[in-house]
Design an enzyme around this catalytic site. Sequence first.
Site, mmCIF file in Angstrom:
data_model
loop_
_atom_site.group_PDB
_atom_site.id
_atom_site.type_symbol
_atom_site.label_atom_id
_atom_site.label_comp_id
_atom_site.label_asym_id
_atom_site.label_seq_id
_atom_site.Cartn_x
_atom_site.Cartn_y
_atom_site.Cartn_z
ATOM 1 N N TYR A 164 0.810 -1.223 0.000
ATOM 2 C CA TYR A 164 0.000 0.000 0.000
ATOM 3 C C TYR A 164 0.843 1.272 0.000
ATOM 4 O O TYR A 164 0.293 2.375 -0.103
ATOM 5 C CB TYR A 164 -0.908 0.031 1.235
ATOM 6 N N HIS B 124 -4.295 6.320 -1.318
ATOM 7 C CA HIS B 124 -4.833 6.388 0.045
ATOM 8 C C HIS B 124 -3.737 6.634 1.080
ATOM 9 O O HIS B 124 -4.034 6.968 2.223
ATOM 10 C CB HIS B 124 -5.544 5.066 0.364
ATOM 11 N N TYR C 277 -5.018 -0.209 9.768
ATOM 12 C CA TYR C 277 -5.723 0.048 8.520
ATOM 13 C C TYR C 277 -6.598 1.288 8.659
ATOM 14 O O TYR C 277 -6.983 1.707 9.752
ATOM 15 C CB TYR C 277 -6.527 -1.167 8.048
ATOM 16 N N ASN D 115 -9.693 2.408 8.108
ATOM 17 C CA ASN D 115 -10.995 2.602 8.748
ATOM 18 C C ASN D 115 -10.989 2.370 10.254
ATOM 19 O O ASN D 115 -12.037 2.458 10.897
ATOM 20 C CB ASN D 115 -12.064 1.717 8.081
ATOM 21 N N ASP E 133 -5.679 11.897 2.352
ATOM 22 C CA ASP E 133 -6.067 12.017 0.948
ATOM 23 C C ASP E 133 -7.522 12.451 0.816
ATOM 24 O O ASP E 133 -8.342 12.175 1.690
ATOM 25 C CB ASP E 133 -5.879 10.683 0.240
ATOM 26 N N ASN F 50 -13.111 7.196 5.278
ATOM 27 C CA ASN F 50 -13.335 6.250 6.375
ATOM 28 C C ASN F 50 -12.410 6.472 7.563
ATOM 29 O O ASN F 50 -12.805 6.292 8.713
ATOM 30 C CB ASN F 50 -13.190 4.813 5.878
#
Length: 198
Positions: free
Chosen positions: A14, A19, A59, A61, A84, A105
């Site tokens: 990632y 994100h 993560y 959320n 972002d 989120n």
Amino acid sequence: MKLLVGLGNPGEEYRLTRHNIGFLILDEFAKRNGIQFGNGVDYEFGRYRELYIVKPLLYMNRSGIVTAKIANKHDFDDILVVFDDANLPLGDIRLRTRGSAGGHNGVDNMIQMHGTDEFNRIRIGIGSPDKQAMRKFVLDKFQEDESQQLQSTIDICCELLQCYARNPFQRVLDTYSKIQRSYSEEQLQDRQTKGGNE
């Protein structure tokens, strides 16, 4: 002490995705200032002047779970979150002192876990998906030309964070207003020069 938070997802897969612009900016700020990140239970952290710098690792959320836990342990005077925003054009910067999550989120979880939307934000435009699903779009990596376009945005954000390390957030807002005026004047002069040479 101030809490500076960058939002993103943990893991190498990632790292360069849209994100993760919050992580990328904090990493660049740390590199420029010789900041070393240590490992907490579910976050990475560093310190610089009055800043306690955090990258949550549960993560996106679940970011608020981490930041609320940290905030409960420390008496922070202020919180600034860098993240972002798919509602803004690529590279655009927006500063706010409060507001809704806007569909993000990570910010939504922070609002829920902190019980307030009154924390400062630096929102970084990552562009909007064309026909792509939003989830796939934000987890896509930046293209090479997009990464080049974002460099000036990252430079400005590092300058704003440097200001935040020494000053209240209002000074950061004032500094960005000056940067915007400077860029507008440069663009105007550039257009006038090109027009005069045609």
